[in-house]
Design an enzyme around this catalytic site. Structure first.
Site, PDB file in Angstrom:
ATOM      1  N   THR A 285     -27.562   0.894  52.127  1.00 37.37           N
ATOM      2  CA  THR A 285     -28.344  -0.054  53.025  1.00 37.37           C
ATOM      3  C   THR A 285     -28.518  -1.368  52.120  1.00 37.37           C
ATOM      4  O   THR A 285     -27.798  -2.252  52.055  1.00 37.37           O
ATOM      5  CB  THR A 285     -29.598   0.571  53.545  1.00 37.37           C
ATOM      6  OG1 THR A 285     -30.491   1.217  52.322  1.00 37.37           O
ATOM      7  CG2 THR A 285     -29.332   1.810  54.540  1.00 37.37           C
TER       8      THR A 285
ATOM      9  N   LYS B   7     -27.093   7.167  47.884  1.00 38.59           N
ATOM     10  CA  LYS B   7     -27.394   5.732  48.240  1.00 38.59           C
ATOM     11  C   LYS B   7     -29.108   5.810  48.190  1.00 38.59           C
ATOM     12  O   LYS B   7     -29.787   6.822  48.368  1.00 38.59           O
ATOM     13  CB  LYS B   7     -27.248   5.516  49.740  1.00 38.59           C
ATOM     14  CG  LYS B   7     -27.679   6.011  50.808  1.00 38.59           C
ATOM     15  CD  LYS B   7     -29.077   5.795  51.248  1.00 38.59           C
ATOM     16  CE  LYS B   7     -29.593   4.268  51.621  1.00 38.59           C
ATOM     17  NZ  LYS B   7     -30.609   4.372  52.336  1.00 38.59           N
TER      18      LYS B   7
ATOM     19  N   THR C 156     -35.307   5.717  51.952  1.00 34.98           N
ATOM     20  CA  THR C 156     -34.474   7.043  51.910  1.00 34.98           C
ATOM     21  C   THR C 156     -33.442   6.788  50.884  1.00 34.98           C
ATOM     22  O   THR C 156     -32.959   6.142  50.527  1.00 34.98           O
ATOM     23  CB  THR C 156     -33.831   7.023  53.353  1.00 34.98           C
ATOM     24  OG1 THR C 156     -34.579   7.079  54.266  1.00 34.98           O
ATOM     25  CG2 THR C 156     -32.678   7.857  53.445  1.00 34.98           C
TER      26      THR C 156
ATOM     27  N   ASN D 193     -37.816  -6.754  50.405  1.00 30.83           N
ATOM     28  CA  ASN D 193     -38.636  -5.775  51.381  1.00 30.83           C
ATOM     29  C   ASN D 193     -39.253  -6.719  52.609  1.00 30.83           C
ATOM     30  O   ASN D 193     -39.657  -6.262  53.504  1.00 30.83           O
ATOM     31  CB  ASN D 193     -39.285  -5.037  50.703  1.00 30.83           C
ATOM     32  CG  ASN D 193     -38.655  -3.873  50.129  1.00 30.83           C
ATOM     33  OD1 ASN D 193     -38.227  -3.007  50.925  1.00 30.83           O
ATOM     34  ND2 ASN D 193     -38.748  -3.726  49.079  1.00 30.83           N
TER      35      ASN D 193
ATOM     36  N   SER E 291     -34.656  -8.857  58.587  1.00 32.00           N
ATOM     37  CA  SER E 291     -33.882 -10.258  59.260  1.00 32.00           C
ATOM     38  C   SER E 291     -32.481 -10.411  58.772  1.00 32.00           C
ATOM     39  O   SER E 291     -32.069  -9.757  58.130  1.00 32.00           O
ATOM     40  CB  SER E 291     -35.022 -11.325  58.834  1.00 32.00           C
ATOM     41  OG  SER E 291     -35.202 -11.319  57.381  1.00 32.00           O
TER      42      SER E 291
END
Lengths: 410, 410
Positions: B157, B183, B194, B405, B410
């Site tokens: 991510t 990840k 996560t 963060n 966006s």
């Protein structure tokens, strides 16, 4: 510069009969800034306080506790320095805190036990005793009843604005004044920055009633911006009551006068505590985290602090991004083991965001985005499992927080 | 860009007989990126896992647990999507996770209970089911034994680099391969981002022995970068053992073969966990927090996490500023109520910084400043009150953490 600073009431602080304040520029850490404060109290003043529970509590905190227990509140002077916390300084630090009291006692013709010392600033560095002792006579020479704004400035460290509040009430037909100042601004994880709060009143109140009042006030103010038991090395909150107002001494905590004074002092303490959050390092938003209908206050506070401490939540607020799943995640790991996430509701301002374990059917992101644009935002979580509630105040998390704390010593 | 990334071993990952991987660009959230992964497992593969304890656990986590308990590990396929966490999505989210399993089962001629689903990404938004279902046949068409690097990329991510590790050992004269990918990168407060970890081996091992091995490995790896009980909505760690290597099936946890396999898988898990910290959002330094001679592991972990989570400590490391009082303050509020701060020592690298409740007599700041310049730093606290120890890995806290963060959606 925080966008939502309240106009500093510090500029219109009311004198409190029986309280004189004197400041000095003692070059404790940096040149040409007010960095020392002495508060002198009339004979008969009652003093009560609440202190950090940090195991590494600073030397002055140890001395404050010892002197308060020795004198049972018969304290006549306070001395505060910024620039150095005198924490993590071992036996030498303790000796310096005691020596500071002795020297101020000599200057004011008191016994050393009647002096309370306070320090805030860098930890683990020796207190520059020569400069501190040289500052004491300057403070004493400066003593005056109208120096509250100077005093509020003298206790600042990374604070941007001085913080002070005054209120007046009437007891037994006498006007009673309450004036307080505070410092502190490292509010991103509030348990790690020193907070100092000093509130003075000219009300007459017994030592026992005053201590009860202080505990009440701190639990509804400074303890709502910090975690119980998780405090900085130097946190201190002190209330001084000179008895000069002429009201009948308040002894009974069940009395109307006690309630009135307690309300006034609590209100001042709440404003001082909120002012610290508004001046949070790099803060651009003031957030009220309100948890309702929990089983007990403890679980409400757990949920509130999980949200208030989450860097992911705080950066989303800084970005005005209604990325509200981050709030749900924080609720989920708050440590309430039997929480039924399907039973709760999450509100952003007045907007219902989540219920039944997911996004509310009525929610559209534009509503959340509109609330996020505001400078003061309330996050409300309704747990639907009991009668308890808790409120915590915090701020968002910006680039400037990192800048300020990466630069603090340089 | 992190300065201290290890050369990504992901480029030389070894295939594991019995494991095929297929990826897709399914446009789950953003166009033209690998965002789906299917792992297909040979018949007879044993699968065991450890999952988040977050009360808001994501729908796929609920389904994983249900399917593992129904099939007792007879799992034949995994499906992962990024871009959307399917968390905070209520009953509709659960239905989608089940529907994903059903569709992949249909494509692979399995029963839905033999499929484990995983999601990572934004919380509280509906999973785009049409795109996800359209991605499944692409993944299946792409299945191959050599796709580990693609797989490591497909689960990223905010990660900057793909994370993967391989090891080989010999059991009963047979070469056994262990290959894993992971990840995760929101490591500033590690409980909030996560982490996914998938480790495959061709060793033959019973279901019971495999579960014991997974618990051991996760406690020494992923649980050292996250707080027990304080996890994200989607954290999952899965180990798959296909049994294709030809070794005698490992059943006894007391056996030498078990120990050897456990060591290899733990080593892979530790490297995968550390790779997550090294790729921490905005990280510039890798910090090892080592607590020694505590009364029990629990208090050692409390102290380690208090240091590792302190934004003040983390920003000081970012600034390479040996402002080590902040570490003492964190130790003091860690929640070890009877801690004697005068009895402990604090080391930065090999440099003794503090003892006897204050700065060590031998310490000069230049020594601390020199250690602070390094990209990998060990903070060591010796509590001197028992035999227990604990280690936690974390990273520093930079401007880029806030940028990443604040911008994430966006």
């Amino acid at each position: 510069m925080p966008v939502n600073l309240v106009a500093p009431e510090a500029h219109s602080l009311l004198p409190v009969p029986g309280v004189a304040l004197g400041i000095a520029k003692a070059n404790i850490r940096k040149p040409d800034r007010k960095d020392m404060l002495v508060i002198s109290l009339a004979e008969g003043t009652r003093v009560a306080g609440v202190f950090t529970t940090n195991r590494f509590c600073a030397a002055p905190v140890t001395v404050c506790k010892a002197h308060l227990s020795k004198t049972d509140g018969d304290i006549r002077a306070l001395v505060v320095n910024t620039g150095n916390a005198n924490a993590g300084t071992g036996v030498a630090g303790l000796e310096k805190a005691y020596a500071t009291c002795s020297e101020l006692a000599r200057l004011l013709q008191l016994s050393p036990e009647q002096v309370l010392p306070f320090s805030t600033g860098v930890i683990l560095e020796p207190l520059p005793m020569d400069r501190l002792l040289a500052g004491l006579p300057q403070c004493v020479a400066d003593l005056g009843n109208s120096n509250w704004l100077d005093a509020a400035e003298a206790i600042m460290t990374t604070d941007i604005v001085p913080k002070g509040v005054s209120r007046q009430i009437t007891l037994d037909g006498k006007v009673v004044t309450v004036t307080g100042i505070s410092k502190g601004s490292g509010m991103i994880h509030p348990n790690m920055a020193t907070m100092l709060g000093y509130v003075a009143t000219d009300a007459a109140i017994s030592q026992g009633a005053l201590q009860a009042l202080v505990d009440h006030a701190v639990n509804r103010s400074f303890n709502c911006i910090t975690v119980d038991g998780d405090t900085s090395t130097n946190d201190s909150f002190i209330v001084m009551a000179t008895g000069k107002a002429g009201n009948a001494e308040i002894v009974e905590v069940a009395s109307a006068a006690f309630q009135q004074l307690q309300d006034a002092i609590t209100e001042v303490a709440v404003e001082l505590a909120q002012a610290i959050v508004r001046d949070g390092e790099g803060a651009t938003k003031f957030m009220t985290i309100q948890i309702e209908s929990g089983k007990d206050v403890d679980e409400c506070r757990k949920v509130a602090y999980a949200i208030a401490h989450s860097p992911l939540v705080k950066t989303a607020f800084f970005a005005s991004d209604p990325n509200l799943g981050r709030i749900l995640a924080a609720i989920g790991y708050a440590g309430v083991d039997d929480l039924d996430v399907n039973a709760m509701q999450l509100y952003l301002g007045d907007v219902l965001v989540a219920e039944h374990g997911g996004r509310a059917a009525s929610y559209v992101e534009e509503q959340g985005a509109a609330v996020m644009q505001e400078a003061e935002i309330t996050v409300r979580v309704v747990l639907n499992r009991g009668q308890a509630s808790a409120t915590v105040w915090t701020c968002d998390f910006s680039y400037d927080y990192v800048r300020i704390n990466a630069d603090y010593r340089s």
